[in-house]
Design a protein around this motif. Structure first.
Motif, short mmCIF file in Angstrom:
data_model
loop_
_atom_site.label_atom_id
_atom_site.label_comp_id
_atom_site.label_asym_id
_atom_site.label_seq_id
_atom_site.Cartn_x
_atom_site.Cartn_y
_atom_site.Cartn_z
N GLU A 285 -25.89 -31.00 82.56
CA GLU A 285 -26.72 -31.36 81.40
C GLU A 285 -26.33 -32.71 80.84
OE1 GLU A 285 -26.13 -28.06 78.80
OE2 GLU A 285 -27.82 -26.91 79.63
N VAL A 286 -25.01 -33.01 80.87
CA VAL A 286 -24.56 -34.32 80.39
C VAL A 286 -25.12 -35.43 81.28
CG1 VAL A 286 -22.54 -35.80 80.09
CG2 VAL A 286 -22.50 -33.45 79.26
N ARG A 287 -25.10 -35.22 82.59
CA ARG A 287 -25.64 -36.22 83.50
C ARG A 287 -27.14 -36.41 83.29
NH1 ARG A 287 -22.85 -34.90 89.39
NH2 ARG A 287 -20.68 -34.94 88.69
N GLY A 288 -27.82 -35.34 82.95
CA GLY A 288 -29.26 -35.43 82.75
C GLY A 288 -29.66 -36.11 81.47
N LYS A 289 -28.76 -36.22 80.52
CA LYS A 289 -29.01 -36.90 79.24
C LYS A 289 -30.26 -36.36 78.52
CE LYS A 289 -26.89 -41.16 80.93
NZ LYS A 289 -27.07 -42.62 81.18
N GLY A 290 -30.43 -35.03 78.62
CA GLY A 290 -31.51 -34.40 77.88
C GLY A 290 -32.88 -34.57 78.47
N THR A 291 -32.98 -35.02 79.73
CA THR A 291 -34.29 -35.25 80.34
C THR A 291 -34.87 -33.99 80.99
OG1 THR A 291 -33.24 -35.98 82.39
CG2 THR A 291 -33.79 -37.67 80.76
N PHE A 292 -34.11 -32.92 81.03
CA PHE A 292 -34.60 -31.70 81.66
C PHE A 292 -33.93 -30.50 81.00
CE2 PHE A 292 -30.92 -33.10 84.06
CZ PHE A 292 -30.14 -31.95 84.09
N ILE A 293 -34.46 -29.34 81.35
CA ILE A 293 -33.92 -28.06 80.88
C ILE A 293 -33.51 -27.25 82.11
CG2 ILE A 293 -34.41 -25.89 79.66
CD1 ILE A 293 -36.49 -27.42 78.04
N ILE A 294 -32.33 -26.69 82.08
CA ILE A 294 -31.90 -25.82 83.17
C ILE A 294 -32.46 -24.42 82.90
CG2 ILE A 294 -29.93 -24.78 84.36
CD1 ILE A 294 -28.31 -27.24 83.70
N VAL A 295 -33.44 -24.04 83.71
CA VAL A 295 -34.13 -22.78 83.51
C VAL A 295 -33.31 -21.59 84.03
CG1 VAL A 295 -36.22 -21.46 84.03
CG2 VAL A 295 -36.36 -23.92 83.63
N ALA A 296 -32.74 -21.75 85.23
CA ALA A 296 -32.01 -20.63 85.83
C ALA A 296 -31.07 -21.15 86.90
CB ALA A 296 -32.98 -19.61 86.43
N LEU A 297 -30.16 -20.26 87.28
CA LEU A 297 -29.21 -20.55 88.36
C LEU A 297 -29.26 -19.39 89.35
CD1 LEU A 297 -26.76 -22.01 89.69
CD2 LEU A 297 -25.29 -20.65 88.17
N ARG A 298 -29.48 -19.73 90.63
CA ARG A 298 -29.49 -18.69 91.66
C ARG A 298 -28.26 -18.85 92.53
NH1 ARG A 298 -34.53 -19.25 94.63
NH2 ARG A 298 -33.45 -20.80 95.91
N ARG A 299 -27.46 -17.77 92.54
CA ARG A 299 -26.25 -17.77 93.35
C ARG A 299 -26.61 -17.58 94.82
NH1 ARG A 299 -22.18 -20.04 90.49
NH2 ARG A 299 -21.68 -18.89 88.57
N ASP A 301 -25.60 -15.28 96.72
CA ASP A 301 -25.82 -13.87 97.05
C ASP A 301 -27.15 -13.34 96.55
OD1 ASP A 301 -25.37 -13.85 94.36
OD2 ASP A 301 -23.70 -12.42 94.38
N GLY A 302 -27.98 -14.23 95.98
CA GLY A 302 -29.30 -13.82 95.51
C GLY A 302 -29.36 -13.54 94.02
N GLU A 303 -28.24 -13.48 93.33
CA GLU A 303 -28.24 -13.20 91.89
C GLU A 303 -28.87 -14.37 91.14
OE1 GLU A 303 -25.10 -12.30 88.21
OE2 GLU A 303 -24.36 -12.89 90.20
N VAL A 304 -29.75 -14.08 90.23
CA VAL A 304 -30.42 -15.10 89.42
C VAL A 304 -29.98 -14.96 87.97
CG1 VAL A 304 -32.63 -16.01 88.63
CG2 VAL A 304 -32.41 -15.17 90.97
#
Length: 351
Positions: A285-299, A301-304
């Motif tokens: 998020e710091v690298r993005g400088k507020g230009t995007f939103i992290i909606v989700a993370l998929r591991r 093993d398939g876990e979201v």
């Protein structure tokens, strides 16, 4: 050739016609109605009692002989119709089962639905609409009959038994969905299926949240908690009724996608490479400088994980789902790799 139903109808009609003609004949010979009916009954069914009145007339004797022949034949014809009906049903059932088993043997890259309760039936309907081959496995004969009536491939058996899983071609299946209302059974089925086919994608139903961990340890790729999903939707209906109603409309989601496109917004997937391994969501998020939103993370093993926390660490192979303006979403993996290469070259120059 007459069908079994036609034989039954013909036999009954002939029998009734014989009775009516026989009673009429005896009444015409001067017998009372009761005596005539009684004579017909003991004659046709061969009870063996003596005649109600002496048969002195040759005509009446011949008439009685014809009544016996017609009555016995009509009864025998009716009984044969019932026998044919039962036999045809059993033979047809055996042929259907044989044909069904052959169709199941030919399945490949199919889906196995373990359990044909409410959720299993809904899954089957959706797969049929999507033209996805699948087979239903359940140990309840009534549910299996329901699946057969709806035209689904089905197999009667317990899904916890390896032989039954082999019968529905688990080795060639691509997905197994175990949707039984029993968490212990779902865990056991998941464990057995994972051992039999390591490459299988397993979707498991859980009744209580604590079961999710057990199902994942058993080998489930995805765990669905219907109670949790229902509770979340009810909460959204209470807190955000307008938004839920909008998305529930047939063109709601399409309208939302069009709106995002008009705003030049997209959802992009970023696979975590070596340069980002060990970092956190907050670092990205710091690298993005507020230009995007992290909606989700998929591991891997398939876990979201939806709306992951800032302190969550990233592992190689994880996938970030970002939403933002198309021109403001740089490839962080490439940027990080370039910075890493620059640091490496700088270190070599200093040496």
């Amino acid at each position: 050739m007459q069908t079994s139903f036609q034989r039954i109808v013909t036999g009954i009609a002939t029998f009734l016609l014989t009775v009516v003609i026989a009673v009429t004949g005896y009444v015409s010979a001067g017998w009372t109605l009761l005596d005539a009916i009684y004579m017909v009954v003991i004659t046709i069914f061969g009870v063996g009692y003596g005649e109600v009145q002496p048969l002195t007339s040759t005509t009446l004797k011949v008439f009685t002989i014809l009544v016996i022949i017609a009555g016995v034949l009509s009864v025998a014809y009716t009984v044969s119709g019932f026998v044919q009906l039962i036999t045809e049903g059993e033979i047809r059932k055996l042929l259907n089962v044989k044909r069904m088993n052959k169709d199941i043997e030919l399945l490949d890259e199919h889906v196995i639905i373990c359990g044909f309760g409410r959720i299993g039936q809904m899954v089957a309907r959706q797969l049929k609409v999507a033209h996805q081959p699948f087979v239903v496995l359940d140990n309840d004969p009534d549910r299996i009959e329901l699946a057969r009536e709806q035209g689904y491939l089905m197999y009667l058996g317990n899904a916890t038994d390896e032989m039954n899983l082999e019968a529905v071609q688990i080795q060639k299946a691509k997905v197994l969905a175990t949707v039984l209302p029993n968490d212990a059974a779902n865990v056991f089925i998941t464990l057995t299926a994972r051992e039999m086919n390591p490459n299988l994608v397993i979707l498991a139903r859980g009744e209580i949240p604590s079961t999710e961990k057990k199902l994942r340890l058993a080998g489930a790729n995805h765990v669905v908690l219907p109670a949790t999903i229902s509770a979340a939707r009810m909460a959204h209906l209470i807190t955000n009724p307008a938004a839920v109603d909008f998305l529930a409309q047939p063109d709601g989601q399409a309208g939302l996608n069009e709106l995002l496109a008009e705003l030049d917004i997209q959802i992009q997937e970023v696979v975590i490479e070596d340069s980002l391994v060990g970092g956190t969501i907050g670092d990205v998020e710091v690298r993005g400088k507020g230009t995007f939103i992290i909606v989700a993370l998929r591991r891997t093993d398939g876990e979201v994980i939806v709306h992951p926390g800032r302190s969550l660490y990233l592992a190689k192979g994880d996938t970030l789902m970002l939403m933002g303006h198309q021109g403001d979403m740089p490839n962080f993996a490439q940027q990080a790799a370039m910075r890493r290469e620059m640091r490496y070259r700088g270190a070599r120059l200093r040496r």
